[in-house]
Scaffold this motif. Structure first.
Motif, PDB file in Angstrom:
ATOM      1  N   PHE A 190       0.839  -1.194   0.000  1.00 58.10           N
ATOM      2  CA  PHE A 190       0.000   0.000   0.000  1.00 58.10           C
ATOM      3  C   PHE A 190       0.880   1.252   0.000  1.00 58.10           C
ATOM      4  CE2 PHE A 190      -4.341  -1.498   0.959  1.00 58.10           C
ATOM      5  CZ  PHE A 190      -4.073  -2.834   1.087  1.00 58.10           C
ATOM      6  N   PRO A 191       0.635   2.131  -0.933  1.00 61.32           N
ATOM      7  CA  PRO A 191       1.412   3.379  -0.910  1.00 61.32           C
ATOM      8  C   PRO A 191       0.909   4.310   0.190  1.00 61.32           C
ATOM      9  CG  PRO A 191      -0.188   3.421  -2.694  1.00 61.32           C
ATOM     10  CD  PRO A 191      -0.340   2.089  -2.023  1.00 61.32           C
ATOM     11  N   GLY A 192       1.668   5.326   0.465  1.00 58.38           N
ATOM     12  CA  GLY A 192       1.243   6.314   1.450  1.00 58.38           C
ATOM     13  C   GLY A 192       1.631   5.922   2.861  1.00 58.38           C
ATOM     14  N   SER A 193       0.907   6.478   3.831  1.00 55.83           N
ATOM     15  CA  SER A 193       1.330   6.292   5.223  1.00 55.83           C
ATOM     16  C   SER A 193       0.780   5.011   5.862  1.00 55.83           C
ATOM     17  CB  SER A 193       0.938   7.503   6.055  1.00 55.83           C
ATOM     18  OG  SER A 193      -0.439   7.744   5.897  1.00 55.83           O
ATOM     19  N   THR A 194      -0.084   4.267   5.144  1.00 53.31           N
ATOM     20  CA  THR A 194      -0.651   3.035   5.722  1.00 53.31           C
ATOM     21  C   THR A 194       0.448   2.061   6.125  1.00 53.31           C
ATOM     22  OG1 THR A 194      -2.263   3.335   3.954  1.00 53.31           O
ATOM     23  CG2 THR A 194      -2.563   1.416   5.354  1.00 53.31           C
ATOM     24  N   GLN A 195       1.487   2.005   5.278  1.00 47.89           N
ATOM     25  CA  GLN A 195       2.560   1.030   5.540  1.00 47.89           C
ATOM     26  C   GLN A 195       3.334   1.335   6.836  1.00 47.89           C
ATOM     27  OE1 GLN A 195       6.179   2.021   2.806  1.00 47.89           O
ATOM     28  NE2 GLN A 195       4.353   1.947   1.539  1.00 47.89           N
ATOM     29  N   LYS A 196       3.096   2.529   7.357  1.00 47.43           N
ATOM     30  CA  LYS A 196       3.779   2.858   8.618  1.00 47.43           C
ATOM     31  C   LYS A 196       3.151   2.123   9.804  1.00 47.43           C
ATOM     32  CE  LYS A 196       5.610   7.216   7.071  1.00 47.43           C
ATOM     33  NZ  LYS A 196       5.511   8.647   7.043  1.00 47.43           N
ATOM     34  N   LEU A 197       2.049   1.409   9.530  1.00 48.28           N
ATOM     35  CA  LEU A 197       1.412   0.624  10.597  1.00 48.28           C
ATOM     36  C   LEU A 197       2.016  -0.782  10.689  1.00 48.28           C
ATOM     37  CD1 LEU A 197      -2.290   1.686   9.976  1.00 48.28           C
ATOM     38  CD2 LEU A 197      -0.796   2.433  11.831  1.00 48.28           C
ATOM     39  N   SER A 198       3.171  -0.955  10.117  1.00 45.88           N
ATOM     40  CA  SER A 198       3.837  -2.261  10.229  1.00 45.88           C
ATOM     41  C   SER A 198       5.238  -2.071  10.796  1.00 45.88           C
ATOM     42  CB  SER A 198       3.933  -2.923   8.849  1.00 45.88           C
ATOM     43  OG  SER A 198       4.870  -2.240   8.067  1.00 45.88           O
ATOM     44  N   ILE A 199       5.725  -3.132  11.439  1.00 47.48           N
ATOM     45  CA  ILE A 199       7.095  -3.087  11.982  1.00 47.48           C
ATOM     46  C   ILE A 199       8.095  -3.148  10.830  1.00 47.48           C
ATOM     47  CG2 ILE A 199       8.772  -4.354  13.414  1.00 47.48           C
ATOM     48  CD1 ILE A 199       6.372  -5.198  15.192  1.00 47.48           C
ATOM     49  N   ALA A 234      13.755   5.153  16.283  1.00 49.78           N
ATOM     50  CA  ALA A 234      13.036   5.592  17.490  1.00 49.78           C
ATOM     51  C   ALA A 234      11.702   4.864  17.610  1.00 49.78           C
ATOM     52  CB  ALA A 234      12.817   7.104  17.432  1.00 49.78           C
ATOM     53  N   VAL A 235      11.000   4.717  16.478  1.00 55.87           N
ATOM     54  CA  VAL A 235       9.698   4.020  16.511  1.00 55.87           C
ATOM     55  C   VAL A 235       9.893   2.565  16.935  1.00 55.87           C
ATOM     56  CG1 VAL A 235       7.777   3.207  15.085  1.00 55.87           C
ATOM     57  CG2 VAL A 235       8.594   5.551  14.844  1.00 55.87           C
ATOM     58  N   LEU A 236      10.935   1.932  16.400  1.00 54.55           N
ATOM     59  CA  LEU A 236      11.186   0.525  16.772  1.00 54.55           C
ATOM     60  C   LEU A 236      11.474   0.401  18.270  1.00 54.55           C
ATOM     61  CD1 LEU A 236      13.239  -0.632  13.664  1.00 54.55           C
ATOM     62  CD2 LEU A 236      10.993  -1.466  14.347  1.00 54.55           C
ATOM     63  N   PHE A 237      12.264   1.344  18.790  1.00 53.49           N
ATOM     64  CA  PHE A 237      12.545   1.335  20.244  1.00 53.49           C
ATOM     65  C   PHE A 237      11.250   1.506  21.037  1.00 53.49           C
ATOM     66  CE2 PHE A 237      17.158   2.166  19.547  1.00 53.49           C
ATOM     67  CZ  PHE A 237      17.617   1.167  20.399  1.00 53.49           C
ATOM     68  N   LEU A 238      10.425   2.417  20.560  1.00 52.75           N
ATOM     69  CA  LEU A 238       9.156   2.670  21.244  1.00 52.75           C
ATOM     70  C   LEU A 238       8.257   1.433  21.226  1.00 52.75           C
ATOM     71  CD1 LEU A 238       8.139   6.308  20.251  1.00 52.75           C
ATOM     72  CD2 LEU A 238       8.627   5.420  22.536  1.00 52.75           C
ATOM     73  N   ILE A 239       8.251   0.742  20.082  1.00 55.30           N
ATOM     74  CA  ILE A 239       7.441  -0.483  19.971  1.00 55.30           C
ATOM     75  C   ILE A 239       7.913  -1.499  21.010  1.00 55.30           C
ATOM     76  CG2 ILE A 239       7.022  -2.508  18.482  1.00 55.30           C
ATOM     77  CD1 ILE A 239       6.902  -0.516  16.112  1.00 55.30           C
ATOM     78  N   VAL A 240       9.240  -1.666  21.116  1.00 58.36           N
ATOM     79  CA  VAL A 240       9.805  -2.621  22.092  1.00 58.36           C
ATOM     80  C   VAL A 240       9.320  -2.262  23.498  1.00 58.36           C
ATOM     81  CG1 VAL A 240      11.928  -3.455  23.174  1.00 58.36           C
ATOM     82  CG2 VAL A 240      11.848  -3.136  20.697  1.00 58.36           C
ATOM     83  N   ILE A 241       9.505  -1.013  23.864  1.00 56.77           N
ATOM     84  CA  ILE A 241       9.185  -0.577  25.234  1.00 56.77           C
ATOM     85  C   ILE A 241       7.683  -0.654  25.489  1.00 56.77           C
ATOM     86  CG2 ILE A 241       9.310   1.380  26.872  1.00 56.77           C
ATOM     87  CD1 ILE A 241      12.064   0.264  26.171  1.00 56.77           C
ATOM     88  N   PHE A 242       6.896  -0.151  24.539  1.00 54.48           N
ATOM     89  CA  PHE A 242       5.448  -0.067  24.737  1.00 54.48           C
ATOM     90  C   PHE A 242       4.838  -1.457  24.933  1.00 54.48           C
ATOM     91  CE2 PHE A 242       1.143  -0.127  22.857  1.00 54.48           C
ATOM     92  CZ  PHE A 242       0.518   0.753  23.718  1.00 54.48           C
ATOM     93  N   PHE A 243       5.137  -2.387  24.025  1.00 53.66           N
ATOM     94  CA  PHE A 243       4.494  -3.698  24.124  1.00 53.66           C
ATOM     95  C   PHE A 243       5.042  -4.520  25.295  1.00 53.66           C
ATOM     96  CE2 PHE A 243       3.221  -2.751  19.713  1.00 53.66           C
ATOM     97  CZ  PHE A 243       1.859  -2.904  19.889  1.00 53.66           C
ATOM     98  N   LEU A 244       6.282  -4.268  25.650  1.00 50.24           N
ATOM     99  CA  LEU A 244       6.847  -4.988  26.805  1.00 50.24           C
ATOM    100  C   LEU A 244       6.183  -4.509  28.099  1.00 50.24           C
ATOM    101  CD1 LEU A 244       8.860  -7.216  27.194  1.00 50.24           C
ATOM    102  CD2 LEU A 244      10.637  -5.529  27.573  1.00 50.24           C
ATOM    103  N   ILE A 245       5.976  -3.219  28.205  1.00 49.31           N
ATOM    104  CA  ILE A 245       5.292  -2.675  29.389  1.00 49.31           C
ATOM    105  C   ILE A 245       3.851  -3.199  29.437  1.00 49.31           C
ATOM    106  CG2 ILE A 245       4.356  -0.557  30.429  1.00 49.31           C
ATOM    107  CD1 ILE A 245       6.942   0.849  29.577  1.00 49.31           C
TER     108      ILE A 245
END
Lengths: 260, 308
Positions: A190-199, A234-245
């Motif tokens: 998918f073009p655009g910003s939708t793909q930003k919803l994936s790791i 930064a987003v990847l780090f945030l994903i790690v922290i957020f889901f771990l918490i």
């Protein structure tokens, strides 16, 4: 709490390092090394013209990034809680003086260390097998370490997400499979910003771009519209922290029942 | 005396299924046995007092502290779950060593405590074998060992004698009694009355999620003895036996299964019945092939006590 995490880490690192599951995944990871060896031999006989770097990037994208880190994270992440429930061993942990959050984080770190060892040993070895030649420069060495770092970060993010799924859902495997191999693959078309919803989007943003296409069949190709590397990391780090918490909180307050 | 374990109005459901209901209980140091048939709510109660489950209503306190999500209490408490579950790939020693290390003991301390616990449950010889190769009795003993290895003041043992051979049972009973001698508080569950009798005289009868009675073993025995017993005797002289015993005042009812040479007596005084039966056998008045007691199980006694 740090000491409690360390105790859980030590126990599970020891416990799982010799488990059949770990041995099987270690072999699977090393399939890439075997493939690299075959290609290199083929290359040495003069039947392959592509450079080692390019071949490795293809293996990195198709095997390591889209398959291996997802499958490792899925099997180890979802098992953080479900294996204790399926094997009915949870009372041995929950009747020790350990914060419940420490159990989740300790196991997460143990499994991250184990899977990283499998992943990085296979990735680095395949990289060197394919790239080491007379033209190999110091910058290529750095590229190898950069790939390893990105893979580790991706593994940590997926593992964190699947750990969260394991603490939240009774049967997390199906949802994990659908996410890891369904959503994560499809969304990239998918073009655009939708793909930003994936790791995967943020991981690919940290790697060299090589898949672009246009023309009539352009829609069949992945259209990566990369985020800036700093943002992606930064987003990847945030994903790690957020889901771990989130996983630690769920495990702390949720009550788990055995199926009997 | 201050209660070590206090359960206040505890209730717990699993969906529509009742686990325990309005349980109020104070447990003092010494051995307390929870006695009840399977599914009575013993394990639910034990899971709640060890913080494995949350009660829907009520609260439980151990040494004055709440249990759920209070990890500090587990330094003073050991729990042996009922399920036969282990980290199968570990050896008996590794299993104890790693569980001890979760308490924060040093490597040397964990090693020493693991060795001691193995010695107590007499598994030293097989300590390096994987748990998956242990017999049922060994697995039960290693499970008890993990509950006692850190030398807790309170020991909760869910059906600890399950699957043990008579010799191992005797050893474990002796061990539990030694803990009592050290001033510990031990809560044991069982569905087998003779096992409980061998352990303690302090019994809590639990049935259908409720505390039915509490008292010493003699009180419980009285309750049980007041329940009419069915005794089934297979004998070639079954009619003659019925004729002799029919006049006894403790016989409530007699029925026959002539095809099987069986007579069934209903009595409210089991001891007197068996004394008379012994006399008849010793006097060679009758020969007996088989004696069974169809309702001589806890379920029947409990059904009787709750008026089913």
């Amino acid at each position: 709490m740090r000491q409690e995490i360390w105790r859980v880490f030590s126990f599970y690192f020891f416990l799982r390092k010799k488990s059949p599951k770990t041995k099987a995944f270690f072999l699977l990871s090393w399939a890439a090394v075997l493939l690299a060896l075959v290609i290199r031999v083929y290359n040495l006989t003069g039947n392959w013209t592509e450079s080692g770097q390019v071949i490795f990037q293809n293996i990195l994208m198709s095997f390591f990034l889209q398959f291996l880190i997802v499958i490792l994270a899925l099997f180890y992440g979802t098992s953080v809680v479900t294996e204790e429930l399926d094997n009915k061993t949870l009372p041995y942990l929950s009747s020790r003086p350990l914060a419940r959050a420490a159990i989740v984080i300790g196991k997460y770190l143990a499994y991250l260390t184990l899977t990283t060892l499998m992943l990085i040993s296979a990735a680095l070895l395949s990289y060197f097998i394919l790239s080491l030649d007379r033209d190999f420069r110091l910058i290529d060495l750095w590229a190898g370490f950069r790939y390893s770092l990105v893979l580790t970060l991706g593994l940590a993010a997926y593992l964190s997400f699947f750990t969260f799924l394991g603490t939240w859902l009774k049967k997390p495997m199906m949802v994990g499979l659908a996410f890891g191999f369904g959503w994560e693959s499809v969304i990239q078309y998918f073009p655009g910003s939708t793909q930003k919803l994936s790791i995967a989007h943020y991981l690919k943003s940290l790697l060299p771009q090589y898949t672009t296409s246009s023309g009539k069949l352009g829609f069949l190709f992945i259209r990566l519209e990369p985020s800036r590397p700093l943002v992606a990391a930064a987003v990847l780090f945030l994903i790690v922290i957020f889901f771990l918490i989130l996983a630690a909180l769920i495990f702390t307050y949720k009550e788990y029942l055995f199926e009997d | 005396m201050t209660a070590i374990i206090e359960a206040l109005n505890l209730s717990r459901w699993y969906g529509n299924v009742l686990g325990i209901s309005e349980v109020n209980l104070e447990i003092q140091p010494g051995i307390t046995a929870l006695l009840g048939p399977n599914g009575a709510g013993k394990s639910t109660f034990m899971k709640i007092i060890t913080g494995q489950l949350k009660p829907n209503i009520g609260e439980v306190r151990i040494l004055g502290e709440k249990v759920w999500n209070n990890r500090h209490i587990f330094r003073r408490l050991g729990f042996c779950p009922e399920v036969d579950a282990f980290y199968e790939e570990l050896s008996g020693f590794e299993f104890l060593f790693f569980l001890l290390s979760l308490y924060g003991f040093t490597t040397a301390e964990s090693r020493k405590k693991a060795e001691l616990a193995l010695e107590l449950v007499e598994l030293t010889e097989v300590k390096d074998r994987q748990i998956r190769s242990y017999s049922r009795g060994m697995r039960q003993r290693i499970k008890i060992a993990q509950a006692i290895a850190h030398n807790p003041e309170i020991i909760i043992l869910d059906e600890p004698l399950n699957g043990l051979d008579p010799l191992s049972k005797r050893r474990i009973i002796k061990l539990i009694k030694e803990f009592k001698g050290e001033g510990k508080t031990i809560v044991v569950s069982s569905h087998i009355l003779p096992e409980v009798e061998a352990l303690t005289s302090e019994i809590v009868l639990i049935h259908q999620g409720k505390i039915l009675a509490r008292g010493d073993i003699y009180f419980i025995r009285e309750l049980i003895d007041s329940h009419p017993h069915m005794i089934r005797i297979k004998s070639p002289h079954f009619r003659q036996l019925a004729k002799i015993l029919a006049g006894e005042d403790y016989i409530l009812n007699i029925s026959f299964k002539p095809q099987e040479n069986v007579v069934i007596f209903e009595t409210h005084h089991r001891d007197r019945f068996f004394n008379r039966l012994n006399e008849l056998i010793l006097g060679s008045l009758v020969t007996i092939d088989e004696i069974t007691s169809p309702d001589d199980n806890l379920q029947a006694v409990f059904d009787y006590l709750v008026g089913k």
